[in-house]
Scaffold this motif. Structure first.
Motif, PDB file in Angstrom:
ATOM      1  N   GLN A 140      20.798   3.850  13.562  1.00 14.95           N
ATOM      2  CA  GLN A 140      20.609   5.297  13.532  1.00 14.95           C
ATOM      3  C   GLN A 140      20.553   5.875  14.938  1.00 14.95           C
ATOM      4  OE1 GLN A 140      17.106   6.478  11.385  1.00 14.95           O
ATOM      5  NE2 GLN A 140      17.606   8.656  11.417  1.00 14.95           N
ATOM      6  N   ALA A 144      23.151   8.481  16.663  1.00 15.24           N
ATOM      7  CA  ALA A 144      22.697   9.739  17.272  1.00 15.24           C
ATOM      8  C   ALA A 144      23.170   9.842  18.714  1.00 15.24           C
ATOM      9  CB  ALA A 144      21.170   9.823  17.202  1.00 15.24           C
ATOM     10  N   LYS A 148      25.589  12.647  20.225  1.00 21.19           N
ATOM     11  CA  LYS A 148      25.174  13.445  21.383  1.00 21.19           C
ATOM     12  C   LYS A 148      26.227  13.370  22.487  1.00 21.19           C
ATOM     13  CE  LYS A 148      22.945  11.639  24.514  1.00 21.19           C
ATOM     14  NZ  LYS A 148      22.013  10.855  25.336  1.00 21.19           N
TER      15      LYS A 148
END
Length: 390
Positions: A140, A144, A148
């Motif tokens: 996860q 992310a 980003k």
């Protein structure tokens, strides 16, 4: 009679002690026949609990456990059966296996002095569950981070085009007929645009480095042209602050080098921008010199307040900012020098800082820029120019 009772008492105590252990234990004799097991072993293997009788052979229990589907196995039953027997007789290392109940067990076998085998079983279920949770959290976090980085790269690209337009127009405007006040305003626009452009470059490089996509292209670079371009880029900023911005190249230094031209330019822009930002009076100088062994050193020196020795180690760390007592109100993302360090090392070089002779700072783009034969490079440029004309 008394000695026999003592032996029986000792055996019962040892058996009771083994039975109370949280670890499952089973003992086989030298012929692989079942000799002893504790209650923990029976509870851990309920599928074959009815077979746990003294004298039962180990291979029979293993095969029956396959038939009754005690374990979750990925290979064929015959392959797993062979692997399990081999591990049992080798008596080395560990084997992890998932039960049909969802539990995980770690198995280990050790040879006894009389030629038998003592087997241990540990419940790994809590550790496996924690491992699964940690792996999911890692996946996860990586997803992310990738999202980003993609967002940063996208936004940076979208901002770069209008920013380049603002910077180009402002640099054209400052060469027109302007009053002193108008010239100061346009110089401020250029200074701000340069700072934003540098920040966009830094953000793009952070996303590239995180994704492992930082690419370095090595080719001949004409240092005079590169450095003159940088001086020209910052001349309005230097003039606004009444600073002398100059470039100097030693006679012993080659005018050409092998490097990534865009990355070399980016490093020098960052160093010159910092020097101008933190220098209130005096000069900023780009100095190119020979470093011996066919290498070059390019340094950016200034007459600013310098950096305290205790703060120098943090200069090239991401998101670190050193406050100057002499120059207030200057902020930044703290990315520039950290990225310069990574870029310099990616090109086979280094970067460092030392105190200047007059209290300022000297940042050196390390002596790994390889010098090349100037005549050969000029010939290559002329050939490329002829191809372009054709």
């Amino acid at each position: 009679m008394a000695p026999d009772r003592n032996v029986d008492d000792h055996f019962e105590r040892i058996t009771a002690a083994i039975g109370s252990l949280p670890e499952a234990i089973v003992i086989w004799d030298e012929h692989d026949r079942l000799v002893y097991w504790n209650d923990t072993y029976r509870d851990l293997c309920p599928v074959v609990a009815d077979m746990m009788k003294v004298g039962v052979y180990f291979p029979d229990i293993v095969w029956e456990s396959i038939v009754r589907k005690q374990f979750i196995i990925q290979e064929s039953p015959e392959e797993w059966y062979s692997r399990r027997l081999e591990f049992h007789h080798r008596c080395e290392g560990y084997m992890e296996q998932q039960l049909v109940t969802g539990q995980w067990v770690r198995m280990s076998e050790r040879r006894t002095p009389w030629g038998g085998v003592i087997s241990f079983r540990s419940d790994l279920t809590p550790l496996k569950e924690q491992e699964i949770q940690l792996r999911a959290a890692k996946d996860q976090a990586e997803a992310a981070t990738a999202m980003k980085s993609h967002f940063l790269a996208l936004i940076s690209h979208e901002l770069r085009t209008p920013m380049n337009g603002v910077l180009g127009l402002a640099q054209t405007l400052i060469r027109s007929s302007l009053t002193s006040r108008q010239h100061s305003y346009v110089a401020t626009i250029i200074s701000s645009a340069l700072a934003l452009a540098q920040l966009l470059d830094d953000i793009l490089d952070v996303s590239r480095i995180e994704r492992g996509q930082l690419q370095i292209e090595t080719k001949p670079v004409a240092l005079h042209a590169t450095i003159d371009e940088i001086v020209h880029l910052f001349e309005a900023v230097a003039k606004q602050k009444n600073l002398v911005l100059r470039a100097r190249m030693d006679d012993s230094a080659s005018a050409y080098a092998l490097a990534d031209p865009l990355r070399l330019r980016q490093i020098l822009i960052n160093l010159v921008n910092n020097a101008l930002k933190f220098t209130a009076a005096g000069f900023v100088e780009i100095h190119t010199q020979s470093a011996g062994a066919g290498r070059l050193r390019i340094s950016v020196a200034d007459s600013g307040p310098g950096v305290a020795e205790r703060d120098r180690a943090a200069l090239f760390q991401p998101f670190s900012r050193i406050e100057s007592r002499d120059v207030k109100g200057l902020e930044g993302a703290g990315l520039g020098l950290a990225i310069c360090k990574q870029l310099a090392e990616a090109m086979g070089g280094s970067i460092g800082m030392q105190a200047g002779p007059n209290g300022g700072s000297i940042f050196a783009r390390g002596a790994q820029l390889k010098r090349e034969d100037a005549a050969a490079i000029r010939a290559g440029y002329r050939a490329a120019a002829r191809c372009r004309r054709l």
